[in-house]
Design an enzyme around this catalytic site. Structure first.
Site, PDB file in Angstrom:
ATOM      1  N   GLY A  50      24.791  -2.934  -1.806  1.00  0.00           N
ATOM      2  CA  GLY A  50      23.346  -3.108  -1.804  1.00  0.00           C
ATOM      3  C   GLY A  50      22.820  -3.871  -0.605  1.00  0.00           C
ATOM      4  O   GLY A  50      21.622  -4.071  -0.483  1.00  0.00           O
ATOM      5  N   CYS A  51      23.705  -4.292   0.270  1.00  0.00           N
ATOM      6  CA  CYS A  51      23.284  -4.972   1.493  1.00  0.00           C
ATOM      7  C   CYS A  51      23.266  -3.962   2.634  1.00  0.00           C
ATOM      8  O   CYS A  51      24.186  -3.164   2.770  1.00  0.00           O
ATOM      9  CB  CYS A  51      24.248  -6.105   1.850  1.00  0.00           C
ATOM     10  SG  CYS A  51      24.149  -7.518   0.748  1.00  0.00           S
ATOM     11  N   GLN A  52      22.222  -4.019   3.443  1.00  0.00           N
ATOM     12  CA  GLN A  52      22.138  -3.130   4.599  1.00  0.00           C
ATOM     13  C   GLN A  52      23.211  -3.512   5.618  1.00  0.00           C
ATOM     14  O   GLN A  52      23.867  -2.663   6.190  1.00  0.00           O
ATOM     15  CB  GLN A  52      20.752  -3.222   5.216  1.00  0.00           C
ATOM     16  CG  GLN A  52      20.560  -2.304   6.400  1.00  0.00           C
ATOM     17  CD  GLN A  52      19.151  -2.387   6.960  1.00  0.00           C
ATOM     18  OE1 GLN A  52      18.348  -3.219   6.574  1.00  0.00           O
ATOM     19  NE2 GLN A  52      18.844  -1.502   7.884  1.00  0.00           N
TER      20      GLN A  52
END
Length: 142
Positions: A50-52
């Protein structure tokens, strides 16, 4: 120092900074002080979903308290995860599960993060709580 005190200290530190450009510089500085993870810890299993940017997070228990270690390939993200590691490390799993990072709203960070960074920060917190739940389950089984 308990977790509430740690959060209040973070709020006080950010109150000393004049504006958000200065606060971003501080966040980046925090990231530079984070001990880098060894290469063997930078695995897909330790990536925060979920982290870019790429964020790796590990956790272990020492004396019934969780110790988080983290790293990132992006300066601001590394600073954000450094803040979360500082807040949640050395706490018991129940404390981590039951305490939200209240300082994020108190310092106005939520309003100053891009949607992708805000989602990434939420993913970091979620992963830390998942680790804490897993450690709690292991404790109950032993």
């Amino acid at each position: 120092m308990d977790i509430q005190d740690k959060g209040k200290r973070i709020v006080k530190e950010f109150e000393l900074l004049q504006d958000w450009p200065e606060r971003y510089k501080y966040i980046i500085k925090l990231g530079t002080k984070l001990e880098p993870l060894p290469a063997e810890a930078k695995t897909d299993d330790n990536l925060v979903k979920g982290c870019q940017s790429q964020v790796w997070l590990t956790a272990s228990v020492v004396d019934d308290k969780v110790e988080f270690k983290a790293d990132s390939d992006a300066a601001i993200t590394k600073g954000l995860v450094a803040l979360m590691v500082r807040f949640y490390s050395q706490e018991e799993p129940d404390t981590i599960i039951n305490t939200s990072p209240f300082f994020i709203d108190e310092i106005g960070m939520a309003k100053h993060l891009s949607p992708t960074r805000a989602n990434g920060l939420a993913s970091m917190v979620k992963q830390m709580k998942i680790y804490a739940m897993a450690f709690n389950s292991q404790k109950k089984l032993s």
